[in-house]
Scaffold this motif. Sequence first.
Motif, mmCIF file in Angstrom:
data_model
loop_
_atom_site.group_PDB
_atom_site.id
_atom_site.type_symbol
_atom_site.label_atom_id
_atom_site.label_comp_id
_atom_site.label_asym_id
_atom_site.label_seq_id
_atom_site.Cartn_x
_atom_site.Cartn_y
_atom_site.Cartn_z
ATOM 1 N N ASP A 127 30.902 44.448 83.093
ATOM 2 C CA ASP A 127 32.315 44.827 83.085
ATOM 3 C C ASP A 127 32.527 45.875 81.991
ATOM 4 N N ASN A 128 32.767 47.091 82.446
ATOM 5 C CA ASN A 128 32.864 48.197 81.504
ATOM 6 C C ASN A 128 34.304 48.646 81.269
ATOM 7 N N THR A 129 35.246 47.710 81.357
ATOM 8 C CA THR A 129 36.631 48.142 81.119
ATOM 9 C C THR A 129 36.919 48.173 79.618
ATOM 10 N N HIS A 130 37.739 49.125 79.244
ATOM 11 C CA HIS A 130 38.138 49.263 77.834
ATOM 12 C C HIS A 130 39.648 49.170 77.756
ATOM 13 N N ASN A 131 40.152 48.798 76.587
ATOM 14 C CA ASN A 131 41.598 48.839 76.381
ATOM 15 C C ASN A 131 41.869 49.409 74.994
ATOM 16 N N ASP A 132 43.128 49.503 74.640
ATOM 17 C CA ASP A 132 43.424 50.029 73.310
ATOM 18 C C ASP A 132 43.880 48.910 72.379
ATOM 19 N N ALA A 133 43.450 47.666 72.672
ATOM 20 C CA ALA A 133 43.874 46.521 71.860
ATOM 21 C C ALA A 133 42.708 45.840 71.146
ATOM 22 N N ASP A 134 41.603 45.611 71.839
ATOM 23 C CA ASP A 134 40.552 44.825 71.173
ATOM 24 C C ASP A 134 39.128 45.144 71.609
ATOM 25 N N THR A 135 38.924 46.165 72.445
ATOM 26 C CA THR A 135 37.533 46.490 72.779
ATOM 27 C C THR A 135 36.976 47.447 71.714
ATOM 28 N N ILE A 136 35.657 47.415 71.562
ATOM 29 C CA ILE A 136 34.978 48.362 70.653
ATOM 30 C C ILE A 136 33.921 49.078 71.483
ATOM 31 N N PRO A 137 34.104 50.355 71.798
ATOM 32 C CA PRO A 137 35.213 51.207 71.393
ATOM 33 C C PRO A 137 36.486 50.919 72.182
ATOM 34 N N LEU A 138 37.594 51.508 71.680
ATOM 35 C CA LEU A 138 38.853 51.455 72.431
ATOM 36 C C LEU A 138 38.747 52.407 73.623
ATOM 37 N N SER A 139 39.767 52.379 74.501
ATOM 38 C CA SER A 139 39.789 53.331 75.620
ATOM 39 C C SER A 139 39.778 54.762 75.115
ATOM 40 N N THR A 140 40.608 54.981 74.088
ATOM 41 C CA THR A 140 40.761 56.349 73.599
ATOM 42 C C THR A 140 39.666 56.686 72.605
ATOM 43 N N VAL A 141 38.659 57.353 73.109
ATOM 44 C CA VAL A 141 37.607 57.894 72.242
ATOM 45 C C VAL A 141 37.280 59.284 72.754
ATOM 46 N N ASP A 142 36.387 59.957 72.048
ATOM 47 C CA ASP A 142 36.049 61.323 72.437
ATOM 48 C C ASP A 142 34.601 61.388 72.949
ATOM 49 N N TRP A 143 34.230 60.401 73.756
ATOM 50 C CA TRP A 143 32.980 60.503 74.503
ATOM 51 C C TRP A 143 33.193 59.716 75.786
ATOM 52 N N TYR A 144 32.261 59.803 76.713
ATOM 53 C CA TYR A 144 32.531 59.180 77.996
ATOM 54 C C TYR A 144 32.077 57.719 78.026
ATOM 55 N N HIS A 145 32.929 56.865 78.620
ATOM 56 C CA HIS A 145 32.572 55.443 78.743
ATOM 57 C C HIS A 145 31.667 55.233 79.951
ATOM 58 N N TYR A 146 30.415 55.620 79.823
ATOM 59 C CA TYR A 146 29.496 55.379 80.941
ATOM 60 C C TYR A 146 29.321 53.875 81.139
ATOM 61 N N GLY A 147 29.077 53.471 82.389
ATOM 62 C CA GLY A 147 28.898 52.046 82.658
ATOM 63 C C GLY A 147 27.535 51.756 83.239
ATOM 64 N N GLY A 148 27.067 50.513 83.028
ATOM 65 C CA GLY A 148 25.838 50.097 83.703
ATOM 66 C C GLY A 148 24.858 49.385 82.796
ATOM 67 N N ILE A 149 23.716 49.060 83.377
ATOM 68 C CA ILE A 149 22.598 48.536 82.581
ATOM 69 C C ILE A 149 21.884 49.786 82.096
ATOM 70 N N ILE A 150 22.223 50.205 80.884
ATOM 71 C CA ILE A 150 21.846 51.554 80.436
ATOM 72 C C ILE A 150 20.493 51.598 79.747
ATOM 73 N N ARG A 151 19.958 50.430 79.400
ATOM 74 C CA ARG A 151 18.614 50.395 78.804
ATOM 75 C C ARG A 151 17.812 49.323 79.532
ATOM 76 N N SER A 152 16.502 49.329 79.331
ATOM 77 C CA SER A 152 15.629 48.475 80.139
ATOM 78 C C SER A 152 15.923 46.987 79.977
ATOM 79 N N VAL A 153 15.563 46.239 81.015
ATOM 80 C CA VAL A 153 15.543 44.774 80.946
ATOM 81 C C VAL A 153 14.070 44.401 80.862
ATOM 82 N N GLU A 154 13.735 43.545 79.903
ATOM 83 C CA GLU A 154 12.328 43.262 79.621
ATOM 84 C C GLU A 154 12.045 41.775 79.819
#
Length: 562
Positions: A127-154
């Motif tokens: 779940d890659n949803t962001h908000n401006d209340a308690d997620t780190i990072p917040l919704s408002t940042v200056d890079w893209y919120h890419y989603g997914g399993i972004i690094r290997s599973v071992e």
Amino acid sequence: MIRLFERHKKRRSFTLDGLWKFRTVPERKGFDEKWFECFPEDFTEVFVPSCWNNELGLYEYEGTAWYSKTFSVNKENVKIVFHGVTGFADVCLDGKHLGSHYGSFTPFSFNVTGISEGEHTIVVCVDNTHNDADTIPLSTVDWYHYGGIIRSVEINELENVWIENCKIYYTLDDDLKSARLNMKVRLKSADGVKRSDTLRIYINDSIIYEADVEIIGESEITVENLELNDVKLWDTENPYLYYVRFETEEDDLTERIGFRKIEIKNKVLYLNKKKIYLKGVNRHEDHPDWGVAFPVKLMKKDIDIIKNLGCNAIRGSHYPNSEAFLDYMDQEGLLFWEEIPMWGFPESVLKNPLVKERGLKMLEEMIERDYHHPCIIIWGLHNEIATHTEAGYNITKAFAEKVRSMDNSRLITYASYHPMDDVCFTFVDIISINQYFGWYYGEIETWAGFLEDFKSRLKGQGLEDKPIIVSEFGAAALYGEDTFECIKWSENYQEKLLNHTLKLFHDDPDIIGCYIWQYCDIRTAKEVGLTRARGFNNKGLVNEYRKPKLAYWSVKKIFKKQ
Ligand code: ADA
């Protein structure tokens, strides 16, 4: 590829890199429908690791997605390690919930014991949803919120007794010729039965420790005061690395360390007692074809370009980078500043106890994962949060205490956007400032006067003993945009601004280094996209495909001389 060196000679470990079943779904649907037991029929496939935003039709997708993979094991006990899953992750094995994790850039793992040899199915809800209340990072940042399993599973196959983790601490003698090592090794067993084993420790294949040990469930073994003479140091020219291998009868684990001393004395930064000036860039892990899920080949290319530029330092703005990237910096002698993705938090949000809790956990996971990398010299607490407020003060204090309790051998800082009224500098070793004179406000020439005012402010507050880093400065340049008048957004304006500022900072005895904003152009979040040309942050020295802009060559000339 997770690491750049062999971590096990005895233990069988492998990644689940490859095609996984994949299904996006709005609003965390799928739990009530029991998709972890029975994956929906209408799935597609994606390669793991990757970002789903690099798939056709999902360029802007931010939400929930389910993944599934079937794999085989030859043992009854396994450790499943997720090296990076964006946002919230829920993991199930064979229909049973193993657990969940929050935070995109650090690993989490599960020990699963007593399973059958043969096939198993893992299902992950991301779940890659962001908000401006308690997620780190917040919704408002200056890079893209890419989603997914972004690094290997071992998958690690475990015997009855295995090495869970280890920590190697060292101090160098004053002449930097010998080291004293302390180590902690945690051994685990699958059941409560008392078991005997032998623990051996090797440094570069020579045995330095051997002892019989007993394990009931879990045991921590402490090894103290091992002495190593004629130490070869790790530095930027010769980054010598040592391999420390822990071995039991049936298991093993290798860590890699480098001996080096980083310290500040009288406002001067020393690496192995030699003065060093940080010539750095801020770098996001971002590429149009890969998002944040970088292949090692591209990491190597970035490091080649950054070294060719004459840099000796990188700031991992704004989150823990891939482990392979850190390994490569260890090998190349680059100095790294690592931080958590806490960006631009306003006072109201900093008051939320969940934010503090999540931030502390992220710091803990980052230091736990990366403690052994010699390239890391600075831990960054956060970036441009409201450090001029009481809430900023409280959280920075708690973060600094946490980091120092886990690691006293490195320097601490954070990037401040409130230099003139910041109330948190007292907690850190280095005062780092982000400023954009000549871009968002002021003129290029405003920098000199600002630095003088800022230093008087520090003096007035008794903070004049702390050195300064300029952690961000720069200008956007659209690749290929060249003008006779040298106006903003052109490559020549960016070049002019960097020429001026790099010389100014280097000539200032209070400044121990600087990090240009930024290494490459990056895709930015939709929340700020419309205020950014192309939906990109264009302040890169190279564009998003790593093609150099004019400033690259001027910065190279300057950095090579400094
Ligand atoms: C800030 C921030 C960066 C980037 C930069 C900019 O200082 O820390 O992530 O957004 O500004 O380009 O404006």
